[in-house]
Design a protein around this motif. Structure first.
Motif, PDB file in Angstrom:
ATOM      1  N   SER A   7       0.816  -1.219   0.000  1.00 18.96           N
ATOM      2  CA  SER A   7       0.000   0.000   0.000  1.00 18.96           C
ATOM      3  C   SER A   7       0.847   1.266   0.000  1.00 18.96           C
ATOM      4  O   SER A   7       0.299   2.373  -0.008  1.00 18.96           O
ATOM      5  CB  SER A   7      -0.917   0.007   1.229  1.00 18.96           C
ATOM      6  OG  SER A   7      -0.156  -0.100   2.421  1.00 18.96           O
ATOM      7  N   SER A  49       0.427   3.691  -3.059  1.00 18.98           N
ATOM      8  CA  SER A  49      -0.840   4.422  -2.965  1.00 18.98           C
ATOM      9  C   SER A  49      -0.752   5.532  -1.928  1.00 18.98           C
ATOM     10  O   SER A  49      -1.276   6.638  -2.137  1.00 18.98           O
ATOM     11  CB  SER A  49      -1.974   3.460  -2.604  1.00 18.98           C
ATOM     12  OG  SER A  49      -2.071   2.404  -3.530  1.00 18.98           O
ATOM     13  N   ARG A  96      -1.233   9.499  -2.427  1.00 22.13           N
ATOM     14  CA  ARG A  96      -2.208  10.239  -1.617  1.00 22.13           C
ATOM     15  C   ARG A  96      -1.591  11.505  -1.028  1.00 22.13           C
ATOM     16  O   ARG A  96      -2.158  12.600  -1.133  1.00 22.13           O
ATOM     17  CB  ARG A  96      -2.699   9.344  -0.476  1.00 22.13           C
ATOM     18  CG  ARG A  96      -3.815   9.937   0.361  1.00 22.13           C
ATOM     19  CD  ARG A  96      -3.931   9.277   1.721  1.00 22.13           C
ATOM     20  NE  ARG A  96      -2.958   9.810   2.662  1.00 22.13           N
ATOM     21  CZ  ARG A  96      -2.045   9.090   3.303  1.00 22.13           C
ATOM     22  NH1 ARG A  96      -1.951   7.786   3.102  1.00 22.13           N
ATOM     23  NH2 ARG A  96      -1.195   9.673   4.135  1.00 22.13           N
ATOM     24  N   SER A 115      -8.748   7.936   5.248  1.00 22.18           N
ATOM     25  CA  SER A 115      -8.062   8.333   4.016  1.00 22.18           C
ATOM     26  C   SER A 115      -8.934   8.221   2.776  1.00 22.18           C
ATOM     27  O   SER A 115      -8.943   9.122   1.927  1.00 22.18           O
ATOM     28  CB  SER A 115      -6.807   7.481   3.833  1.00 22.18           C
ATOM     29  OG  SER A 115      -5.946   7.617   4.936  1.00 22.18           O
ATOM     30  N   ARG A 116      -9.655   7.130   2.654  1.00 22.48           N
ATOM     31  CA  ARG A 116     -10.463   6.945   1.449  1.00 22.48           C
ATOM     32  C   ARG A 116     -11.608   7.952   1.387  1.00 22.48           C
ATOM     33  O   ARG A 116     -11.885   8.520   0.321  1.00 22.48           O
ATOM     34  CB  ARG A 116     -10.998   5.523   1.402  1.00 22.48           C
ATOM     35  CG  ARG A 116      -9.940   4.487   1.066  1.00 22.48           C
ATOM     36  CD  ARG A 116     -10.537   3.100   0.997  1.00 22.48           C
ATOM     37  NE  ARG A 116      -9.667   2.190   0.276  1.00 22.48           N
ATOM     38  CZ  ARG A 116      -9.979   0.926   0.013  1.00 22.48           C
ATOM     39  NH1 ARG A 116     -11.141   0.430   0.401  1.00 22.48           N
ATOM     40  NH2 ARG A 116      -9.138   0.157  -0.649  1.00 22.48           N
ATOM     41  N   ALA A 134      -8.907   6.908  -3.977  1.00 21.30           N
ATOM     42  CA  ALA A 134      -9.830   6.414  -2.951  1.00 21.30           C
ATOM     43  C   ALA A 134     -10.131   4.932  -3.133  1.00 21.30           C
ATOM     44  O   ALA A 134     -10.604   4.277  -2.200  1.00 21.30           O
ATOM     45  CB  ALA A 134     -11.130   7.218  -2.984  1.00 21.30           C
ATOM     46  N   THR A 176      -7.900   2.682  -3.657  1.00 27.49           N
ATOM     47  CA  THR A 176      -6.674   1.958  -3.317  1.00 27.49           C
ATOM     48  C   THR A 176      -6.544   1.865  -1.797  1.00 27.49           C
ATOM     49  O   THR A 176      -7.240   2.568  -1.060  1.00 27.49           O
ATOM     50  CB  THR A 176      -5.444   2.692  -3.876  1.00 27.49           C
ATOM     51  OG1 THR A 176      -5.257   3.917  -3.139  1.00 27.49           O
ATOM     52  CG2 THR A 176      -5.614   3.015  -5.353  1.00 27.49           C
ATOM     53  N   CYS A 187      -4.858   3.356   0.246  1.00 29.25           N
ATOM     54  CA  CYS A 187      -3.980   4.511   0.456  1.00 29.25           C
ATOM     55  C   CYS A 187      -3.833   4.890   1.923  1.00 29.25           C
ATOM     56  O   CYS A 187      -2.937   5.668   2.267  1.00 29.25           O
ATOM     57  CB  CYS A 187      -4.487   5.709  -0.345  1.00 29.25           C
ATOM     58  SG  CYS A 187      -6.136   6.283   0.134  1.00 29.25           S
TER      59      CYS A 187
END
Length: 304
Positions: A38, A41, A45, A90-91, A133, A135, A137
């Motif tokens: 991750s 990603s 971000r 985060s997403r 979003a 991923t 991240c």
């Protein structure tokens, strides 16, 4: 009477079908079933949040537009991008930031007439935030990660793996390839390939009304080279064998654009999104070497 296909034809058709089926299975596996680190990603971000600030923060300071709509936009912009940067929810923060970017592009740009906000680089930033979003991240370099590790320690379990499904990165790859392809396709006409368009740009930004001697041939060669490079980037960057020959020319191309034309954050955004092309575990190994540690755990955790 209908002629039955020969046995050799049937075998050939079966082999072709199996080959197509295997190719389709490989594509589906690459597109939507691949898991990986991750960290790529997460880096994208963080970079996107900084690019949002670089492009718009100065225009959205609270004293710049004190109307209710302006203050509402500024509040949403700074809260969403701050959450995106630190990686808290985060997403959701990525969706929020992307939605703010699209609102700026469509409503404030086209509807309210803020022309600089209608440029393609602003749309790319907003779409990239929406795609990131999709991923994992928030599983690395984030407050989400810190809270997850703290929770695991309290429960006496191992920290969650920094891994997830990579289909959002695949969509970024598709987005970049489509962008390159249609940028080249749009230039595949006599007006551009003849060098006339580049001559016009050069005169507008550098030479004024005085046409320099000997400009025609360099402009023509540069125009053809730009179109050829964009087609190569569109079709070659997704594949490992050709990517090794295209990354440096692609980055150099965007560096030249940044230094010579007012492309704002476009070049930096494209360079950042190049991370999506690379194998995430290979990127993770490079990061681990820089840290002087081993790669991130590869045990499969929950994939979302």
């Amino acid at each position: 009477m209908t002629k039955m296909p020969a046995r050799t034809d049937l075998i050939a058709d079966w082999r072709n079908w199996r080959s197509a089926s295997a190719w389709a299975a490989r594509f589906v596996g690459w597109a939507v079933e691949t898991e990986g680190s991750s960290r790529s990603s997460a880096l994208i971000r963080i970079g996107l949040a900084m690019l949002f600030w670089s492009r718009w923060a100065g225009e959205l300071l609270l004293y710049m537009d004190r109307s209710p709509a302006g203050l509402f936009l500024a509040a949403n912009f700074f809260v969403a991008t701050a959450l995106l940067f630190i990686g808290y929810h985060s997403r959701a923060a990525a969706v929020w930031a992307g939605a703010v970017g699209l609102a700026m592009y469509y409503y404030f740009g086209f509807q309210l007439g803020r022309e600089p906000w209608t440029h393609h680089h602003t749309y790319l930033l907003a779409v990239a935030a929406l795609l990131i979003a999709l991923t994992p991240c928030g599983r690395s370099y984030s407050l989400d990660r810190y809270l997850a590790v703290m929770h695991a320690e309290r429960m006496g379990g191992p920290p969650p793996a920094e891994r997830g499904n990579l289909w959002g990165l695949r969509l970024i790859v598709v987005q970049l390839s489509v962008l390159y392809f249609f940028a080249a396709f749009d230039k595949s006409n006599h007006a551009f390939l003849s060098g006339a368009r580049l001559e016009q740009i050069f005169l507008w930004y550098y030479a004024g009304s005085d046409y320099p001697a000997g400009l025609a041939w360099p402009a023509t060669m540069a125009s053809v080279a730009v179109v050829a490079l964009e087609y190569c980037l569109a079709l070659g960057l997704p594949f490992r064998r050709s990517r090794r020959f295209l990354v440096v020319p692609g980055l150099a191309f965007h560096a030249i654009l940044y230094l010579t034309l007012p492309v704002y954050t476009f070049s930096a955004t494209m360079a950042l999104l190049y991370l999506a092309y690379f194998d995430t575990d290979a990127v993770d190994e490079v990061i681990a070497r820089l840290h002087g540690t081993g790669p991130a755990p590869t045990a499969r955790g929950e994939v979302s």
